[in-house]
Design an enzyme around this catalytic site. Structure first.
Site, PDB file in Angstrom:
ATOM      1  N   ARG A 258     -10.620  18.145   5.125  1.00  0.00           N
ATOM      2  CA  ARG A 258      -9.610  18.200   5.452  1.00  0.00           C
ATOM      3  C   ARG A 258      -9.049  18.971   4.769  1.00  0.00           C
ATOM      4  O   ARG A 258      -8.578  19.168   4.038  1.00  0.00           O
ATOM      5  CB  ARG A 258      -8.855  16.755   5.507  1.00  0.00           C
ATOM      6  CG  ARG A 258      -7.356  16.759   6.313  1.00  0.00           C
ATOM      7  CD  ARG A 258      -6.321  17.059   4.922  1.00  0.00           C
ATOM      8  NE  ARG A 258      -4.363  16.754   5.546  1.00  0.00           N
ATOM      9  CZ  ARG A 258      -4.384  17.062   4.206  1.00  0.00           C
ATOM     10  NH1 ARG A 258      -4.280  17.077   3.242  1.00  0.00           N
ATOM     11  NH2 ARG A 258      -2.786  16.999   5.020  1.00  0.00           N
ATOM     12  N   ASP A 260      -5.903  21.357   3.944  1.00  0.00           N
ATOM     13  CA  ASP A 260      -4.639  20.630   3.488  1.00  0.00           C
ATOM     14  C   ASP A 260      -3.490  22.043   3.510  1.00  0.00           C
ATOM     15  O   ASP A 260      -3.751  23.759   3.109  1.00  0.00           O
ATOM     16  CB  ASP A 260      -3.948  20.431   1.503  1.00  0.00           C
ATOM     17  CG  ASP A 260      -2.800  20.350   1.533  1.00  0.00           C
ATOM     18  OD1 ASP A 260      -2.107  19.240   1.803  1.00  0.00           O
ATOM     19  OD2 ASP A 260      -2.317  20.802   0.339  1.00  0.00           O
ATOM     20  N   VAL A 262      -2.965  24.690   5.625  1.00  0.00           N
ATOM     21  CA  VAL A 262      -3.310  25.659   6.876  1.00  0.00           C
ATOM     22  C   VAL A 262      -2.395  26.385   6.618  1.00  0.00           C
ATOM     23  O   VAL A 262      -2.857  28.192   6.484  1.00  0.00           O
ATOM     24  CB  VAL A 262      -4.267  25.469   7.141  1.00  0.00           C
ATOM     25  CG1 VAL A 262      -5.847  24.383   7.167  1.00  0.00           C
ATOM     26  CG2 VAL A 262      -4.072  25.569   8.945  1.00  0.00           C
ATOM     27  N   GLU A 297      -4.611  20.501   8.403  1.00  0.00           N
ATOM     28  CA  GLU A 297      -3.058  20.224   8.373  1.00  0.00           C
ATOM     29  C   GLU A 297      -2.614  21.440   8.622  1.00  0.00           C
ATOM     30  O   GLU A 297      -2.537  22.238   7.866  1.00  0.00           O
ATOM     31  CB  GLU A 297      -3.112  19.616   7.403  1.00  0.00           C
ATOM     32  CG  GLU A 297      -1.539  19.146   7.126  1.00  0.00           C
ATOM     33  CD  GLU A 297      -0.771  18.652   5.509  1.00  0.00           C
ATOM     34  OE1 GLU A 297       0.363  18.062   6.135  1.00  0.00           O
ATOM     35  OE2 GLU A 297      -1.093  19.443   4.440  1.00  0.00           O
ATOM     36  N   ASP A 322       1.078  16.658  13.504  1.00  0.00           N
ATOM     37  CA  ASP A 322       2.547  15.344  12.266  1.00  0.00           C
ATOM     38  C   ASP A 322       3.674  15.073  13.962  1.00  0.00           C
ATOM     39  O   ASP A 322       4.085  14.324  13.451  1.00  0.00           O
ATOM     40  CB  ASP A 322       3.369  16.228  11.949  1.00  0.00           C
ATOM     41  CG  ASP A 322       2.433  16.176  10.333  1.00  0.00           C
ATOM     42  OD1 ASP A 322       2.021  15.347  10.533  1.00  0.00           O
ATOM     43  OD2 ASP A 322       3.060  17.273   9.704  1.00  0.00           O
ATOM     44  N   VAL A 324       3.066  13.852  16.075  1.00  0.00           N
ATOM     45  CA  VAL A 324       3.016  12.087  17.140  1.00  0.00           C
ATOM     46  C   VAL A 324       3.723  11.532  16.562  1.00  0.00           C
ATOM     47  O   VAL A 324       4.818  10.424  16.689  1.00  0.00           O
ATOM     48  CB  VAL A 324       1.868  11.954  17.689  1.00  0.00           C
ATOM     49  CG1 VAL A 324       1.728  10.244  17.829  1.00  0.00           C
ATOM     50  CG2 VAL A 324       1.275  13.060  18.365  1.00  0.00           C
ATOM     51  N   HIS A 325       3.644  10.936  15.287  1.00  0.00           N
ATOM     52  CA  HIS A 325       4.026  10.600  13.764  1.00  0.00           C
ATOM     53  C   HIS A 325       5.880  10.238  14.011  1.00  0.00           C
ATOM     54  O   HIS A 325       6.333   9.387  14.159  1.00  0.00           O
ATOM     55  CB  HIS A 325       3.829  10.745  12.208  1.00  0.00           C
ATOM     56  CG  HIS A 325       4.600   9.897  11.539  1.00  0.00           C
ATOM     57  ND1 HIS A 325       5.563  10.640  11.267  1.00  0.00           N
ATOM     58  CD2 HIS A 325       4.388   9.393  11.025  1.00  0.00           C
ATOM     59  CE1 HIS A 325       6.417   9.591  10.670  1.00  0.00           C
ATOM     60  NE2 HIS A 325       5.907   8.958   9.975  1.00  0.00           N
ATOM     61  N   GLN A 393       3.546  10.773   4.915  1.00  0.00           N
ATOM     62  CA  GLN A 393       5.218  10.401   6.214  1.00  0.00           C
ATOM     63  C   GLN A 393       5.780   9.334   5.207  1.00  0.00           C
ATOM     64  O   GLN A 393       6.270   8.823   5.543  1.00  0.00           O
ATOM     65  CB  GLN A 393       4.249  10.330   7.382  1.00  0.00           C
ATOM     66  CG  GLN A 393       4.144  11.217   7.896  1.00  0.00           C
ATOM     67  CD  GLN A 393       5.091  11.946   7.785  1.00  0.00           C
ATOM     68  OE1 GLN A 393       6.702  11.750   7.564  1.00  0.00           O
ATOM     69  NE2 GLN A 393       5.181  13.051   7.764  1.00  0.00           N
ATOM     70  N   GLY A 395       4.628   8.737   0.905  1.00  0.00           N
ATOM     71  CA  GLY A 395       4.940   9.144  -0.154  1.00  0.00           C
ATOM     72  C   GLY A 395       6.037  10.116  -0.127  1.00  0.00           C
ATOM     73  O   GLY A 395       6.611  10.105  -1.656  1.00  0.00           O
ATOM     74  N   ASN A 396       6.920  10.730   0.789  1.00  0.00           N
ATOM     75  CA  ASN A 396       8.034  11.820   0.585  1.00  0.00           C
ATOM     76  C   ASN A 396       9.158  11.101   1.188  1.00  0.00           C
ATOM     77  O   ASN A 396      10.001  11.882   1.317  1.00  0.00           O
ATOM     78  CB  ASN A 396       7.209  12.949   1.496  1.00  0.00           C
ATOM     79  CG  ASN A 396       6.415  13.607   1.042  1.00  0.00           C
ATOM     80  OD1 ASN A 396       6.326  13.722  -0.860  1.00  0.00           O
ATOM     81  ND2 ASN A 396       5.348  14.524   1.674  1.00  0.00           N
TER      82      ASN A 396
END
Length: 595
Positions: A258, A260, A262, A297, A322, A324-325, A393, A395-396
């Site tokens: 994955r 991070d 990009v 990402e 993201d 969709v989240h 989503q 941790g921040n």
């Protein structure tokens, strides 16, 4: 890959290989210096002129450029005493693998599970994570995604401040522990993805600039200078990145990477670094005979990310979506601040569940300009990884709160929302991902934490974090100090929670949804064209149709009814749903899957 004792230092006049006694954790003036010579076949590389005295196995070493202080190897395979100490040679061929029959696993359509090694278990190591693989297998996880394990300064952190890309963070167990974890996961039938960071290095212990032009002022990122992948000297820097990726996949049997953020890899080359990486990984996959994948990402909302290289794209296997989240979170919680400004309506969720990107060329209020590109109909939904929570989503958020964290105070309301979110993600046409503990509605927070030994850097991180949250409207007095060890300890999962009846119910719900995803053809498909989303006839009722399967989410406190013209049986229910006379009744805060 570089030869033993070799290093790239194109501008150097002299380079010494510094040999450190076995077990020594620091460089010393008494260390043996072995002058290197230029490599006749590779410009800019320096190599030993004779065999290294005493052999290379487990050798601790560093390099001195132009008489400067010894520094770790830019390709260091192990940092046994931390990021500032000597490197140590590692013979990856000596790992005791038992996964020779492992066939690999496609990312597309798999159920992914993101975890942070340090907080996944009380032990906080890769070996202790092995003990929980049975839980993941029973949940139905196809692929576990490890957050970054590259060596970083301090004992604990998220991992995105890694400075030694080739070394496994020593407190996690080092390289041999990663091999043991991958081998055990494969034995359990679970593939392994590894989060890697190629857009920047951390602020402490990044010595690569001593050796060559690894950074450039031509491009900048939120973390400082960009990685030099398109300027003078970039050929070797690109090779440094690509060789790193291939090493994880080949030598550690990793199944997917994955990548991070990009969108922060600035590359003006004729062939983008990611396209070159994609081709190299495809070649390795063909050579070793099992599928390998790259998951990007990206904030660009650009389908070119997953478009094949031959068609002018970057060739990634899949990318995070993201939007969709955001669509699910804003609708279920009512939050509208920050980047949730354009989300929260049923029609927006419909766009997300059918198109992957909500911002597909239209206006983005948060960014203040048009954003994104539409996803062509022919691109399968399984090329997009979606989730209702992930490390960012959760941790921040100022308090690291996640679905389930207020279950006791809210009478179970948050677990109801977690159940609804799980249904929307796990019955979608995309590739779903769960974040560790989500499956039982973990009440433990997952906070931003760090452990920088440098006091000035530690203070800067603490103050910067609070300023960032203040800009988003959170009271800074409530923001936990990232450097406080308690912030890290509070973020560990509580493995007694799955035994609590309410949490056990949510865990069973997730297991059932994963099972349906595998056994019901309409839910196994990545065909976005079969998805229909609309509000139901009752207040707070949301209907998602996937061919013959209907998912009904009731956000209202009272029971709601909706006709089912095609009839059907209840396949799964959160709460006591019923079907009678072609009418589905869903209890307050309930969810039903009918087919």
């Amino acid at each position: 890959m570089s030869a033993a004792g070799a290093v790239w230092a194109p501008a150097a006049t002299t380079v010494d290989l510094v040999l450190v006694p076995a077990g020594a954790d620091t460089f010393s003036p008494a260390d043996e210096h072995l002058p290197l010579v230029p490599d006749a076949d590779r410009p800019g590389w320096w190599v030993p002129s004779a065999p290294v005295p005493g052999g290379w196995a487990d050798r601790r070493y560093g390099f001195s450029v132009d008489g400067g202080p010894p520094r770790p190897d830019p390709r260091s395979p192990r940092q046994p005493a931390g990021v500032h100490g000597p490197s140590q040679a590692v013979d990856t061929s000596a790992f005791a693998w038992t996964d020779q029959a492992w066939p690999g696993r496609l990312v597309e359509g798999a159920v992914l599970y993101e975890l942070h090694v340090g907080t996944f278990t009380p032990g906080g190591t890769l070996d202790s994570a092995i003990e929980r693989l049975g839980h993941l297998r029973d949940l139905g996880v196809d692929m576990v995604e490890l957050m970054p394990v590259a060596a970083f300064d301090g004992e604990h952190g998220w991992g995105y401040d890694g400075v030694h890309l080739y070394a496994v963070h020593e407190p996690y167990g080092g390289p041999a522990a990663l091999a043991r974890f991958v081998d055990a996961a494969h034995a359990a039938g679970i593939a392994v993805a590894l989060d890697v960071v190629y857009n920047h290095l951390g602020p402490s212990g990044a010595y690569v600039g001593v050796f060559g032009p690894y950074f450039t002022d031509r491009h900048h990122t939120p973390w400082g200078q960009g990685i030099n992948v398109d300027g003078p000297g970039s050929t070797e820097v690109r090779r440094w990145v690509i060789d790193n990726a291939l090493r994880w996949l080949r030598d550690f049997h990793i199944d997917a990477l994955r990548l991070d953020a990009v969108h922060q890899i600035a590359d003006d080359s004729p062939v983008h670094l990611l396209a070159e990486l994609s081709s190299a990984v495809a070649e390795l996959s063909s050579t070793i005979g099992r599928p390998l994948a790259l998951i990007a990402e990206s904030d660009a909302n650009d389908p070119a990310t997953v478009t094949p290289v031959a068609e002018g794209g970057l060739g990634m296997t899949a990318q995070w979506a993201d939007d969709v989240h955001h669509a699910i979170h804003a609708l279920l919680t009512g939050e509208r601040q920050g980047y949730y400004a354009d989300f929260g309506e049923v029609d927006v969720l419909a766009r997300a569940l059918t198109g992957a990107f909500v911002h597909d060329g239209g206006w983005s209020t948060f960014r203040g300009r048009p954003w994104g590109h539409p996803v062509p109909e022919h691109i399968d939904g399984h090329r997009f990884v979606v989730f209702s929570c992930d490390h960012d989503q959760v941790g921040n958020r100022a308090l690291g709160d996640r679905p389930g964290s207020a279950a006791h105070e809210a009478g179970g309301r948050d677990l109801d929302l977690a159940a609804a979110a799980a249904a929307l993600v796990l019955t979608s046409a995309f590739t779903p991902m769960l974040f560790m503990g989500e499956e039982w509605g973990a009440s433990t927070p997952w906070l931003f934490f760090a452990d920088f030994p440098d006091p000035d850097l530690a203070r800067a991180v603490t103050h910067g974090r609070r300023a960032e949250f203040a800009a988003h409207g959170w009271a800074t007095a409530d923001v936990p100090d990232p450097q406080d060890p308690l912030t890290f300890e509070r973020s560990r999962l509580d493995w007694s929670e799955p035994d609590d009846p309410r949490h056990a119910q949510l865990l069973s719900w997730h297991r059932r949804l994963v099972e349906l995803r595998r056994t019901v053809p309409a839910l196994s498909s990545g065909d976005r064209g079969t998805v229909r989303v609309h509000a139901g006839p009752g207040e707070g009722l949301l209907i998602v149709e996937r061919g013959p399967v209907t998912v009904a989410v009731n956000l209202a406190p009272s029971a709601q009814r909706t006709p089912l013209p095609a009839g059907g049986d209840i396949l799964a229910s959160w709460g006591e749903s019923t079907v009678a006379d072609a009418v589905l009744t869903v209890p307050g805060r309930g969810v039903a899957v009918v087919g």
